[in-house]
Write an enzyme that holds these catalytic residues in place. Structure first.
Site, short mmCIF file in Angstrom:
data_model
loop_
_atom_site.label_atom_id
_atom_site.label_comp_id
_atom_site.label_asym_id
_atom_site.label_seq_id
_atom_site.Cartn_x
_atom_site.Cartn_y
_atom_site.Cartn_z
N ASP A 37 0.85 -1.19 0.00
CA ASP A 37 0.00 0.00 0.00
C ASP A 37 0.89 1.25 0.00
O ASP A 37 1.89 1.32 0.71
CB ASP A 37 -0.92 -0.01 1.23
CG ASP A 37 -2.08 0.97 1.08
OD1 ASP A 37 -3.22 0.50 0.91
OD2 ASP A 37 -1.83 2.20 1.11
N ASN A 97 -12.86 -3.29 2.40
CA ASN A 97 -13.82 -2.18 2.41
C ASN A 97 -14.70 -2.30 1.17
O ASN A 97 -14.20 -2.55 0.07
CB ASN A 97 -13.08 -0.85 2.42
CG ASN A 97 -12.26 -0.64 3.68
OD1 ASN A 97 -12.67 -1.08 4.75
ND2 ASN A 97 -11.12 0.00 3.56
N GLY A 103 -16.25 2.47 3.38
CA GLY A 103 -14.97 3.18 3.34
C GLY A 103 -14.11 2.85 2.13
O GLY A 103 -12.91 3.12 2.13
N GLN A 104 -14.72 2.29 1.08
CA GLN A 104 -13.95 1.93 -0.11
C GLN A 104 -13.66 3.17 -0.95
O GLN A 104 -14.58 3.91 -1.31
CB GLN A 104 -14.72 0.91 -0.96
CG GLN A 104 -13.94 0.44 -2.18
CD GLN A 104 -14.71 -0.59 -3.01
OE1 GLN A 104 -15.87 -0.88 -2.74
NE2 GLN A 104 -14.04 -1.11 -4.02
N HIS A 110 -10.12 -5.12 -3.50
CA HIS A 110 -8.78 -5.31 -2.92
C HIS A 110 -8.92 -5.73 -1.47
O HIS A 110 -9.81 -5.29 -0.76
CB HIS A 110 -7.92 -4.05 -3.05
CG HIS A 110 -8.57 -2.81 -2.53
ND1 HIS A 110 -9.51 -2.12 -3.25
CD2 HIS A 110 -8.42 -2.14 -1.36
CE1 HIS A 110 -9.92 -1.07 -2.55
NE2 HIS A 110 -9.28 -1.07 -1.40
N HIS A 112 -7.00 -5.75 2.04
CA HIS A 112 -5.90 -5.18 2.82
C HIS A 112 -5.37 -6.25 3.77
O HIS A 112 -6.16 -6.91 4.46
CB HIS A 112 -6.38 -4.03 3.70
CG HIS A 112 -6.86 -2.81 3.00
ND1 HIS A 112 -6.10 -1.67 2.87
CD2 HIS A 112 -8.05 -2.53 2.40
CE1 HIS A 112 -6.80 -0.74 2.23
NE2 HIS A 112 -7.99 -1.24 1.93
P1 AMP Z 1 -9.82 1.48 0.24
O1 AMP Z 1 -10.11 2.68 1.09
O2 AMP Z 1 -10.15 0.17 0.87
O3 AMP Z 1 -10.41 1.64 -1.15
O4 AMP Z 1 -8.25 1.44 0.10
C1 AMP Z 1 -7.55 1.86 -1.02
C2 AMP Z 1 -6.09 1.73 -0.67
O5 AMP Z 1 -5.33 1.84 -1.86
C3 AMP Z 1 -5.57 2.82 0.28
O6 AMP Z 1 -5.03 2.20 1.44
C4 AMP Z 1 -4.53 3.55 -0.54
O7 AMP Z 1 -3.42 3.97 0.23
C5 AMP Z 1 -4.13 2.49 -1.56
N1 AMP Z 1 -3.60 3.00 -2.81
C6 AMP Z 1 -4.14 3.95 -3.61
N2 AMP Z 1 -3.37 4.15 -4.69
C7 AMP Z 1 -2.33 3.28 -4.59
C8 AMP Z 1 -1.19 3.00 -5.41
N3 AMP Z 1 -0.96 3.64 -6.54
N4 AMP Z 1 -0.32 2.04 -4.98
C9 AMP Z 1 -0.54 1.39 -3.82
N5 AMP Z 1 -1.59 1.61 -3.02
C10 AMP Z 1 -2.47 2.55 -3.39
#
Ligand code: AMP
Length: 123
Positions: A37, A97, A103-104, A110, A112
């Site tokens: 991340d 999420n 909270g997505q 994806h 986490h």
């Molecule tokens: P969510 O809130 O579950 O949609 O989480 C999205 C996650 O993607 C967040 O933790 C961001 O920090 C991560 N994220 C967004 N862009 C990138 C990227 N280019 N490379 C790696 N992680 C990313």
């Protein structure tokens, strides 16, 4: 559907899966990608995604059972390989999420995996 194709064309995680945007990869096979991340919540924080554009858990069907099983089976193995400490004194958090109320922020499914010694930055 063209709206799905449009969504995929603008999807940051599709671009990572296709190598158009760089990421710190930790796992890859024909249908799954793992990468760190960009804004980690904890000493270990990585994401597992299906390479295929699936917007969220809300679109998962029984046809995706094997894919989701593979992702969830990979998560504990990759957690230990990437710095999480063993259960029960160590461990990690696995979060998916889903949607605005969930909270997505990135609309590509994806998982986490968050862990490592506390305190964490969040969570
Ligand atoms: P969510 O809130 O579950 O949609 O989480 C999205 C996650 O993607 C967040 O933790 C961001 O920090 C991560 N994220 C967004 N862009 C990138 C990227 N280019 N490379 C790696 N992680 C990313």
């Amino acid at each position: 559907m063209s709206s799905d194709r449009d969504a995929a064309a603008h999807c940051i995680f599709c671009k990572i899966a296709e190598g158009e945007i760089p990421a710190k990869k930790l796992y890859e096979d024909e249908e799954i990608l793992g990468f760190h991340d960009i804004a980690p919540w904890a000493p270990v924080h990585f994401l597992l995604i299906p390479k295929r554009h699936i917007p969220s858990m809300a679109q998962i069907t029984p046809a995706d059972a094997a894919l989701m099983g593979r992702i969830m089976t990979l998560a504990p193995k990759l957690a230990l390989e990437n710095g999480c400490q063993p259960y029960p004194d160590g461990g990690y958090r696995i979060v998916i999420n889903t949607g605005k109320h969930g909270g997505q922020e990135v609309e590509h499914l994806h998982i986490h995996v968050i862990g490592g010694p506390r305190p964490w930055k969040h969570g």
